[in-house]
Design a protein around this motif. Sequence first.
Motif, PDB file in Angstrom:
ATOM      1  N   VAL A 331       0.847  -1.198   0.000  1.00  0.00           N
ATOM      2  CA  VAL A 331       0.000   0.000   0.000  1.00  0.00           C
ATOM      3  C   VAL A 331       0.886   1.253   0.000  1.00  0.00           C
ATOM      4  O   VAL A 331       0.688   2.182  -0.789  1.00  0.00           O
ATOM      5  CB  VAL A 331      -0.944   0.005   1.230  1.00  0.00           C
ATOM      6  CG1 VAL A 331      -1.702   1.325   1.336  1.00  0.00           C
ATOM      7  CG2 VAL A 331      -1.912  -1.178   1.164  1.00  0.00           C
ATOM      8  N   ALA A 360      -3.562   7.106   2.038  1.00  0.00           N
ATOM      9  CA  ALA A 360      -3.771   5.747   1.525  1.00  0.00           C
ATOM     10  C   ALA A 360      -3.616   4.721   2.640  1.00  0.00           C
ATOM     11  O   ALA A 360      -4.410   3.778   2.744  1.00  0.00           O
ATOM     12  CB  ALA A 360      -2.788   5.460   0.395  1.00  0.00           C
ATOM     13  N   VAL A 364      -6.785   2.262   3.147  1.00  0.00           N
ATOM     14  CA  VAL A 364      -6.745   0.920   2.539  1.00  0.00           C
ATOM     15  C   VAL A 364      -6.379  -0.108   3.600  1.00  0.00           C
ATOM     16  O   VAL A 364      -5.359   0.036   4.284  1.00  0.00           O
ATOM     17  CB  VAL A 364      -5.717   0.858   1.377  1.00  0.00           C
ATOM     18  CG1 VAL A 364      -5.704  -0.535   0.757  1.00  0.00           C
ATOM     19  CG2 VAL A 364      -6.031   1.913   0.321  1.00  0.00           C
ATOM     20  N   THR A 382      -5.117   0.671  -4.163  1.00  0.00           N
ATOM     21  CA  THR A 382      -4.426   1.762  -3.479  1.00  0.00           C
ATOM     22  C   THR A 382      -4.206   2.951  -4.422  1.00  0.00           C
ATOM     23  O   THR A 382      -4.339   4.106  -4.021  1.00  0.00           O
ATOM     24  CB  THR A 382      -3.065   1.282  -2.936  1.00  0.00           C
ATOM     25  OG1 THR A 382      -3.276   0.140  -2.123  1.00  0.00           O
ATOM     26  CG2 THR A 382      -2.386   2.367  -2.134  1.00  0.00           C
TER      27      THR A 382
END
Length: 395
Positions: A331, A360, A364, A382
Motif C-alpha cells: 500500500v 492511503a 486501505v 491503493t
Amino acid sequence: MQQVVVLGATGSIGTNTLDVMARHPGRFGLYAVTAATKVDAMVDICLKHRPRYAVMSDKRAALDLASRLAAAGALTEVLGGADMLAAIACAPEVDTVMAAIVGAAGLESCIAAARAGKRLLLANKEALVVGGDLFMHAVQEGGATLLPIDSEHSAVFQSLPDDRGQWDACIDKIILTASGGPFRDWDPVRLREVTPEQACAHPNWVMGQKISVDSATMMNKALEVIEARYLFGVLPSKIEVVIHPQSVIHSMVQFVDNSVVAQLGTPDMRGPIAYGLSWPQRIHTGATALNFASMSALTFSSSDSEINQRRYPGLRLAWECMAAAPGTTAVLNAANEVAVDAFLNRRIRFDQIHQVNLAALERVHPPSIGSLEDLMALDQQTRAVARDAMVTMTF
Ligand code: NAD
Ligand code: MG
C-alpha cells in the motif's frame, strides 16, 4: 558465457549494466533488453550491444522499433507487450536477470525469474517491497540466487559472511547510510516550495526521476529498510538509518561483538552492478577508486533527530508498515508511486507526497495476500484511493 536479460535497459541502472557488460565481452552475452516506450534509446542499444531480443512493453513502440531496426539491418528480434517481460526473463537460455524496471511494474517479471531459478540481480526495490514474503518464497521454491544491486544492500551483502546460515546469529544491526538528498540542510518549512527540477538534482548520484524524488523525501530509504528486512531476514528493529552526506560508506553491519564492517567506494552504481554480475568473483567496473588522501571528512548524523523527522516524515513509515498487516508495504509503495508521479507532473506539492501516503495507509486495509493477483489488486485499489485523496488537495 553468462546469458543476461536486462529489464529496464534504457534506464540509469540498465545503461550502467550494459556499460559493465561491454567491458567483459567474453564473459557476458546479452540475450535480451527491455524498455517501456523509449524507442530512440532502444535503437541505439540494439545497434551497439546486439541483443538477441528487444522487448517493448508498449506494443506500438515495439512496432516502431521493429521497423527502425529492420531498416538498419539489425538482427535483433523485437517482441511487444507487457506479458513478454516475464516470458523473456524465464527463457531457458537465460542465466541472469537484471531487474531494473522502476516500480511495481517490475514485480511480475521478478517473480517469474525467481520461480525459474535465475540469478536475479535486484535493483527494482519496489518489487520486493510489494512482493514481500511471496517474492521470497518464489526465490526459495525456484532455487534462484537473489543478489542485491541497491548500493546499500550490496554493501551489507559484501560485509556479511559468505555462509548465509550464519547471518541470523552474527548480525546485531544493519546500518544503512543515507546521503540526505538535496534538501538535507533546508529548513523543513521550505519543503513546500520544492520543484521537480530541484528534487531530481541529487548531490551525489545520477539516477532516474522516481528514485531521485524518493531520495529527496527519504522514501527511498524507507523502501530500502523494507528491502533489507527481506533480503537479510532480520527483524525491523535491527535496521538503522544514519545520514552520511559524502556517500563513501555505502552501508555497514554491526556484529554481536560490536565489531562493524563497512563497504566503501565512489558513488558509482557500476560497482554494485559488477559485483552482482560477477559474484563471488570481482571484475573491473570502470568506476574510479577512492582517494583517501584527498578526502577531507566522513561525517554522520542521526536520521531520527527532531529536525530530520520533520524533514523526512516518511522514513518512519517503513517500520510502521512492517509492524502492520502483511500487504501494508505494498500500500505504501503504490501510494508513493502515484504521489511521486503527481509531483513530477506538478499536480501536488513536494510536501504533499507524504500526505498522499498517509491518506492511503489510513483508508486501505489489505486483505490476506495469497497470490500475485491479490497483490496486483491491492496495488490497483491503493492507486485509486491515492488519486482520490489528491482531488481535494490544494496545490
Ligand atoms: P529509470 O527511470 O532510469 O529507468 C527505468 C526503466 O524501467 C526504463 O528502462 C523504463 O523503460 C522501464 N520501465 C518503466 N516503467 C515501465 C513499465 N511500466 N513497464 C516496463 N518497463 C518500464 O530508473 P532507474 O533509476 O534506472 O531505477 C530502476 C530501479 O533501480 C528502480 O527500482 C530504482 O529504485 C532502482 N535503483 C536505482 C538506482 C540508480 O542509481 N538509478 C540505485 C539503486 C536502485
Ligand atoms: Mg540505494
